[in-house]
Design a protein around this motif. Structure first.
Motif, PDB file in Angstrom:
ATOM      1  N   UNK A 110       0.827  -1.207   0.000  1.00 16.88           N
ATOM      2  CA  UNK A 110       0.000   0.000   0.000  1.00 16.88           C
ATOM      3  C   UNK A 110       0.864   1.261   0.000  1.00 16.88           C
ATOM      4  N   UNK A 111       1.950   1.244   0.776  1.00 13.07           N
ATOM      5  CA  UNK A 111       2.859   2.396   0.810  1.00 13.07           C
ATOM      6  C   UNK A 111       3.500   2.631  -0.561  1.00 13.07           C
ATOM      7  N   UNK A 112       3.882   1.553  -1.211  1.00 13.69           N
ATOM      8  CA  UNK A 112       4.506   1.675  -2.530  1.00 13.69           C
ATOM      9  C   UNK A 112       3.503   2.244  -3.538  1.00 13.69           C
ATOM     10  N   UNK A 130       3.092   5.889  -2.848  1.00 17.49           N
ATOM     11  CA  UNK A 130       4.245   6.626  -3.360  1.00 17.49           C
ATOM     12  C   UNK A 130       4.083   6.873  -4.859  1.00 17.49           C
ATOM     13  N   UNK A 131       3.633   5.857  -5.556  1.00 18.13           N
ATOM     14  CA  UNK A 131       3.443   5.978  -6.997  1.00 18.13           C
ATOM     15  C   UNK A 131       2.372   7.024  -7.328  1.00 18.13           C
ATOM     16  N   UNK A 132       1.269   6.970  -6.608  1.00 19.78           N
ATOM     17  CA  UNK A 132       0.193   7.939  -6.845  1.00 19.78           C
ATOM     18  C   UNK A 132       0.658   9.360  -6.537  1.00 19.78           C
ATOM     19  N   UNK A 133       1.398   9.509  -5.438  1.00 15.84           N
ATOM     20  CA  UNK A 133       1.890  10.837  -5.077  1.00 15.84           C
ATOM     21  C   UNK A 133       2.878  11.365  -6.117  1.00 15.84           C
ATOM     22  N   UNK A 134       3.693  10.477  -6.684  1.00 12.65           N
ATOM     23  CA  UNK A 134       4.638  10.924  -7.705  1.00 12.65           C
ATOM     24  C   UNK A 134       3.886  11.439  -8.929  1.00 12.65           C
ATOM     25  N   UNK A 183       6.748   9.944   1.951  1.00 15.51           N
ATOM     26  CA  UNK A 183       6.362   8.549   1.711  1.00 15.51           C
ATOM     27  C   UNK A 183       7.514   7.782   1.073  1.00 15.51           C
ATOM     28  N   UNK A 184       8.251   8.424   0.162  1.00 17.70           N
ATOM     29  CA  UNK A 184       9.405   7.781  -0.475  1.00 17.70           C
ATOM     30  C   UNK A 184      10.425   7.349   0.570  1.00 17.70           C
ATOM     31  N   UNK A 185      10.694   8.217   1.534  1.00 19.33           N
ATOM     32  CA  UNK A 185      11.658   7.889   2.582  1.00 19.33           C
ATOM     33  C   UNK A 185      11.152   6.763   3.472  1.00 19.33           C
ATOM     34  N   UNK A 186       9.847   6.730   3.741  1.00 18.78           N
ATOM     35  CA  UNK A 186       9.271   5.647   4.536  1.00 18.78           C
ATOM     36  C   UNK A 186       9.418   4.313   3.806  1.00 18.78           C
ATOM     37  N   UNK A 187       9.148   4.321   2.505  1.00 20.10           N
ATOM     38  CA  UNK A 187       9.276   3.095   1.704  1.00 20.10           C
ATOM     39  C   UNK A 187      10.730   2.643   1.678  1.00 20.10           C
TER      40      UNK A 187
END
Length: 64
Positions: free
Chosen positions: A6-8, A11-15, A33-37
């Motif tokens: 879900x985090x990945x 991240x994709x949606x936010x990008x 979110x990228x740093x969390x992933x």
């Protein structure tokens, strides 16, 4: 595992959102979110390597 996926996806949606809007706030949200992933994947890899190292004496094929 599902929370990592879900985090990945997030991240994709936010990008995509960041790329379309060119907004600083969207970029900061993406970076967070990228740093969390990145942290999750690094920890998962380290855990896997430690598990393999612990089991290498009994099952050397895990290493190779």
């Amino acid at each position: 595992m599902p929370e990592e996926i879900e985090k990945i996806k997030k991240k994709s949606r936010l990008w995509e959102k960041c790329f379309k809007t060119k907004s600083v706030s969207d970029f900061r949200a993406y970076c967070k979110v990228r740093n969390q992933v990145r942290k999750m994947t690094t920890e998962a890899q380290a855990k896997e390597e430690k598990d393999i190292a612990a089991k290498v004496k009994t099952n050397p094929k895990l290493f190779w």
